[in-house]
Design a protein around this motif. Structure first.
Motif, PDB file in Angstrom:
ATOM      1  N   GLY A 110      -0.474   0.169  -4.940  1.00 23.46           N
ATOM      2  CA  GLY A 110      -0.557   0.018  -3.492  1.00 23.46           C
ATOM      3  C   GLY A 110      -0.042   1.184  -2.664  1.00 23.46           C
ATOM      4  O   GLY A 110       0.022   1.082  -1.441  1.00 23.46           O
ATOM      5  N   GLY A 144      -1.573   3.960  -2.239  1.00 26.94           N
ATOM      6  CA  GLY A 144      -2.693   4.648  -1.594  1.00 26.94           C
ATOM      7  C   GLY A 144      -3.370   5.698  -2.459  1.00 26.94           C
ATOM      8  O   GLY A 144      -3.971   6.637  -1.947  1.00 26.94           O
ATOM      9  N   LYS A 145      -3.299   5.535  -3.769  1.00 23.48           N
ATOM     10  CA  LYS A 145      -3.946   6.500  -4.681  1.00 23.48           C
ATOM     11  C   LYS A 145      -5.461   6.513  -4.464  1.00 23.48           C
ATOM     12  O   LYS A 145      -6.063   7.562  -4.248  1.00 23.48           O
ATOM     13  CB  LYS A 145      -3.633   6.143  -6.144  1.00 23.48           C
ATOM     14  CG  LYS A 145      -2.148   6.194  -6.476  1.00 23.48           C
ATOM     15  CD  LYS A 145      -1.877   5.892  -7.940  1.00 23.48           C
ATOM     16  CE  LYS A 145      -2.177   4.456  -8.371  1.00 23.48           C
ATOM     17  NZ  LYS A 145      -1.350   3.434  -7.687  1.00 23.48           N
ATOM     18  N   SER A 146      -6.058   5.307  -4.527  1.00 26.84           N
ATOM     19  CA  SER A 146      -7.519   5.226  -4.387  1.00 26.84           C
ATOM     20  C   SER A 146      -7.955   5.711  -3.004  1.00 26.84           C
ATOM     21  O   SER A 146      -8.924   6.461  -2.876  1.00 26.84           O
ATOM     22  CB  SER A 146      -7.987   3.786  -4.581  1.00 26.84           C
ATOM     23  OG  SER A 146      -7.578   3.296  -5.831  1.00 26.84           O
ATOM     24  N   SER A 147      -7.234   5.304  -1.985  1.00 27.84           N
ATOM     25  CA  SER A 147      -7.594   5.702  -0.619  1.00 27.84           C
ATOM     26  C   SER A 147      -7.555   7.219  -0.457  1.00 27.84           C
ATOM     27  O   SER A 147      -8.390   7.801   0.233  1.00 27.84           O
ATOM     28  CB  SER A 147      -6.619   5.089   0.393  1.00 27.84           C
ATOM     29  OG  SER A 147      -6.572   3.690   0.256  1.00 27.84           O
ATOM     30  N   ASP A 162      -2.032  10.522   5.740  1.00 25.60           N
ATOM     31  CA  ASP A 162      -2.087   9.122   6.150  1.00 25.60           C
ATOM     32  C   ASP A 162      -3.545   8.712   6.167  1.00 25.60           C
ATOM     33  O   ASP A 162      -4.313   9.196   6.990  1.00 25.60           O
ATOM     34  CB  ASP A 162      -1.436   8.895   7.512  1.00 25.60           C
ATOM     35  CG  ASP A 162      -1.228   7.406   7.747  1.00 25.60           C
ATOM     36  OD1 ASP A 162      -0.100   6.971   7.970  1.00 25.60           O
ATOM     37  OD2 ASP A 162      -2.228   6.640   7.658  1.00 25.60           O
ATOM     38  N   ASN A 163      -3.886   7.863   5.229  1.00 25.68           N
ATOM     39  CA  ASN A 163      -5.294   7.498   5.064  1.00 25.68           C
ATOM     40  C   ASN A 163      -5.841   6.649   6.198  1.00 25.68           C
ATOM     41  O   ASN A 163      -7.037   6.366   6.235  1.00 25.68           O
ATOM     42  CB  ASN A 163      -5.497   6.809   3.710  1.00 25.68           C
ATOM     43  CG  ASN A 163      -5.279   7.790   2.566  1.00 25.68           C
ATOM     44  OD1 ASN A 163      -5.961   8.803   2.470  1.00 25.68           O
ATOM     45  ND2 ASN A 163      -4.288   7.517   1.710  1.00 25.68           N
TER      46      ASN A 163
END
Ligand SMILES: Nc1nc2c(ncn2[C@@H]2O[C@H](COP(=O)(O)OP(=O)(O)OP(=O)(O)O)[C@@H](O)[C@H]2O)c(=O)[nH]1
Ligand SMILES: [Mg+2]
Length: 320
Positions: free
Chosen positions: A40, A42-45, A197-198
């Motif tokens: 959670g 934010g790796k994928s984002s 910041d995605n």
């Protein structure tokens, strides 16, 4: 074209031909990102933000066992792999399987061109699970893997403008200290950090962060992975306005749905130097450089595809 000295023109054409050949070789190669960080964060984002589209990095796994997930992707004709490490930095009930995990990591992951250590900027310390993740990565691979690493802090928008630079420095220092246990301070202190910041185009200092993320990743990616990464992404990369040539702008204006990766002067210089280094490109003198600059656009558009875009972009950097 006759405005140029014909000898300069011949040299420029040779230079661009060499660039094209090197890019053609690189097109058959792929690159691999290794993602490390708690669930959670934010790796994928962040992968999606960097690559400009939804990339396969989302699985239906439950983060209750440590696992290694490989996702094959393609962008602009370039194949690349994202390796996700669910559970590696998570505080799981079931620990003690580290040995098996290390074995799998060593046998399944043959190449890592860029490693991302992802953590939230609004956390204050390096958690025990992150420490364990850093340890396992260092043990699974040669500690030199940290030479391809970038520390990525997500959720930068959770900090206010005055706390932001302090948080960035402090958290970077703490993570480097942890890495240094396995690499020594020489390698650890060279691992760069970048805040993103995605959910926001800008970090709290008012800067757009995507260009810096791109530059740091590109600066650290392995020599083998650099050219394929460049070709997969170059169509979105924009140099500073005043330097751009009209002809390149017209041909390579990206589709409006793309989020452009805007580079400033410093970032452009980093990208240029790295590209010249990994492709082994000879520097051209000023007059030849000028011809390269003006021919790169037309040559690139004649070639087309990812190679053409890379020629247009990289050749276009030679304009002085
Ligand atoms: N505000 C904010 N939200 C973010 C940021 N990055 C990710 N998110 C959100 O945080 C949640 C988790 O993001 P993911 O990208 O799925 O995180 P992950 O690290 O890939 O998570 P796992 O794959 O489950 O381990 C999502 O709801 C994202 O929209 C960020 O930089 N800022
Ligand atoms: Mg994910």
């Amino acid at each position: 074209m006759s405005v140029f000295n014909s000898n300069d023109e011949e040299q420029a054409i040779n230079w661009l031909e060499t660039l094209k050949e090197k890019l053609q070789v690189a097109q058959g190669k792929k690159f691999t990102f290794l993602l490390v960080g708690r669930t959670g964060v934010g790796k994928s984002s962040t992968v999606n933000s960097l690559m400009g589209k939804t990339i396969a990095v989302v699985g239906d796994y439950e983060p209750c066992t440590m696992d290694i997930k490989k996702y094959e992707n393609e962008l602009n004709g370039i194949n690349f792999t994202i390796i996700d490490t669910p559970g590696l930095c998570d505080d799981l009930e079931e620990v003690g399987n580290d040995y098996k995990y290390l074995e799998r990591m060593r046998s399944d992951v043959s190449q890592v061109d860029s490693m991302w250590f992802v953590s939230r900027l609004d956390e204050t310390r390096v958690t025990n699970d992150e420490k364990r993740g850093i340890k396992l990565i260092s043990e699974a691979f040669n500690s030199k893997i940290w030479e391809q690493a970038v520390i990525i802090f997500t959720f930068a928008g959770a900090k206010n403008a005055s706390d932001y630079p302090i948080a960035l420095d402090k958290r970077t220092e703490l993570i480097r200290k942890e890495i240094a246990k396995y690499t020594g301070i020489g390698i650890a202190n060279n691992v760069p950090s970048v805040a993103v910041d995605n959910k926001n185009e800008r970090t709290p200092d008012g800067e757009k962060w995507l260009g810096e993320l791109y530059t740091q990743i590109y600066a650290r990616i392995s020599a083998k992975g650099a050219a394929p990464f460049l070709m997969a992404t170059v169509e979105r990369v924009k140099r500073p306005e005043k330097e751009r040539e009209v002809i390149i702008e017209k041909i390579y204006e990206p589709a409006p749905t793309y989020t452009p990766i805007e580079l400033n002067e410093r970032q452009t210089a980093v990208v240029t130097n790295k590209t010249a280094e990994v492709l082994g490109l000879a520097s051209a003198g000023a007059s030849v450089g000028a011809v390269i600059g003006s021919l790169a656009g037309p040559v690139g558009s004649a070639v087309g595809g990812a190679i053409g875009a890379a020629i247009g972009f990289f050749g276009g950097l030679f304009r002085w």
